[in-house]
Design an enzyme around this catalytic site. Structure first.
Site, mmCIF file in Angstrom:
data_model
loop_
_atom_site.group_PDB
_atom_site.id
_atom_site.type_symbol
_atom_site.label_atom_id
_atom_site.label_comp_id
_atom_site.label_asym_id
_atom_site.label_seq_id
_atom_site.Cartn_x
_atom_site.Cartn_y
_atom_site.Cartn_z
ATOM 1 N N HIS A 93 -2.280 -5.523 1.732
ATOM 2 C CA HIS A 93 -3.572 -6.205 1.623
ATOM 3 C C HIS A 93 -3.316 -7.621 1.134
ATOM 4 C CE1 HIS A 93 -7.651 -7.224 0.339
ATOM 5 N NE2 HIS A 93 -7.068 -7.735 -0.730
ATOM 6 N N TYR B 265 -12.478 -2.254 -3.786
ATOM 7 C CA TYR B 265 -12.991 -2.337 -2.417
ATOM 8 C C TYR B 265 -14.522 -2.232 -2.365
ATOM 9 C CZ TYR B 265 -8.407 -2.190 -0.108
ATOM 10 O OH TYR B 265 -7.155 -2.493 0.370
ATOM 11 N N GLU C 251 -9.703 -10.974 -7.226
ATOM 12 C CA GLU C 251 -8.765 -9.854 -7.068
ATOM 13 C C GLU C 251 -7.593 -9.983 -8.038
ATOM 14 O OE1 GLU C 251 -9.836 -9.047 -2.349
ATOM 15 O OE2 GLU C 251 -7.839 -9.790 -2.874
ATOM 16 N N ASN D 19 -2.021 0.261 6.717
ATOM 17 C CA ASN D 19 -1.530 -1.000 7.292
ATOM 18 C C ASN D 19 -0.644 -1.785 6.325
ATOM 19 O OD1 ASN D 19 -3.539 -1.930 5.603
ATOM 20 N ND2 ASN D 19 -4.567 -3.203 7.122
ATOM 21 N N LYS E 136 0.814 -1.223 0.000
ATOM 22 C CA LYS E 136 0.000 0.000 0.000
ATOM 23 C C LYS E 136 0.850 1.276 0.000
ATOM 24 C CE LYS E 136 -3.980 -2.209 2.268
ATOM 25 N NZ LYS E 136 -5.027 -2.043 3.303
HETATM 26 P P1 CMP Z 1 -7.546 -4.475 3.677
HETATM 27 O O1 CMP Z 1 -7.116 -5.881 3.962
HETATM 28 O O2 CMP Z 1 -6.908 -3.817 2.513
HETATM 29 O O3 CMP Z 1 -9.140 -4.429 3.498
HETATM 30 C C1 CMP Z 1 -9.891 -3.256 3.759
HETATM 31 C C2 CMP Z 1 -9.083 -2.184 4.407
HETATM 32 O O4 CMP Z 1 -9.815 -1.168 5.038
HETATM 33 C C3 CMP Z 1 -8.241 -2.785 5.517
HETATM 34 O O5 CMP Z 1 -7.220 -3.595 4.973
HETATM 35 C C4 CMP Z 1 -7.794 -1.521 6.250
HETATM 36 O O6 CMP Z 1 -6.624 -0.977 5.723
HETATM 37 C C5 CMP Z 1 -8.934 -0.533 5.963
HETATM 38 N N1 CMP Z 1 -9.646 -0.158 7.164
HETATM 39 C C6 CMP Z 1 -9.736 1.084 7.652
HETATM 40 N N2 CMP Z 1 -10.478 1.109 8.754
HETATM 41 C C7 CMP Z 1 -10.873 -0.158 8.992
HETATM 42 C C8 CMP Z 1 -11.687 -0.780 10.000
HETATM 43 N N3 CMP Z 1 -12.214 -0.075 11.000
HETATM 44 N N4 CMP Z 1 -11.873 -2.114 9.915
HETATM 45 C C9 CMP Z 1 -11.362 -2.831 8.900
HETATM 46 N N5 CMP Z 1 -10.597 -2.293 7.920
HETATM 47 C C10 CMP Z 1 -10.356 -0.970 7.971
#
Ligand code: CMP
Length: 139
Positions: free
Chosen positions: A116, A50, A127, A113, A10
């Protein structure tokens, strides 16, 4: 079983020049990077990727974050690749991620974070094909 999973490095991680360090952790876990490209997502591409989260309160922030800089999209291959990569990544919220995982080591927040990874075989296939044709995946 030999599986493929989809990964995104990311914008928070590409901004800090962590692509190589994250790839080293992926490879150390026995996963092979069988496709990879660095791209800047359009808003439409991020929203589409998403779409499953479109009703969640964090959706707009998530899309803004994902288009804020380049990402590296990847296909990873290996035994039980989907579950294995989820282990290598650690919990979505880095505060809950285990020591030694990518998110514990590098993530800044639940949104920023760093990576993904697909959560199931059906989403992995979907995906992967959102970003790659079969000709671009070289096992
Ligand atoms: P990802 O695995 O990319 O899938 C959805 C993304 O939403 C997740 O990782 C996080 O980076 C982001 N995200 C932001 N806020 C939240 C939340 N409260 N709960 C889950 N995902 C979140």
């Amino acid at each position: 079983a030999l599986e493929r999973t989809f990964s995104i490095i990311k914008p928070d991680a590409t901004a800090r020049n962590l692509t190589g360090k994250i790839n080293a952790m992926i490879e150390a876990a026995g996963l092979r990077i069988v496709a990879q490209k660095r791209v800047r997502l359009s808003k439409a591409a991020a929203e589409g990727f998403y779409a499953v989260h479109s009703e969640r309160p964090f959706f707009n922030d998530l899309v803004s974050f994902m288009i804020s800089g380049p990402v590296v999209v990847q296909v990873l291959e290996g035994e039980n690749a989907i579950a294995k990569y989820r282990e290598v990544m650690g919990a979505t919220n880095p505060e809950n991620a285990a020591e030694g995982t990518i998110r514990k080591t590098f993530a800044e927040s639940i949104e920023a974070n760093s990576v993904h990874g697909s959560d199931a075989p059906e989403t992995a296939a979907q995906e992967i094909h959102y970003f790659f044709s079969d000709l671009e995946i070289v096992g």
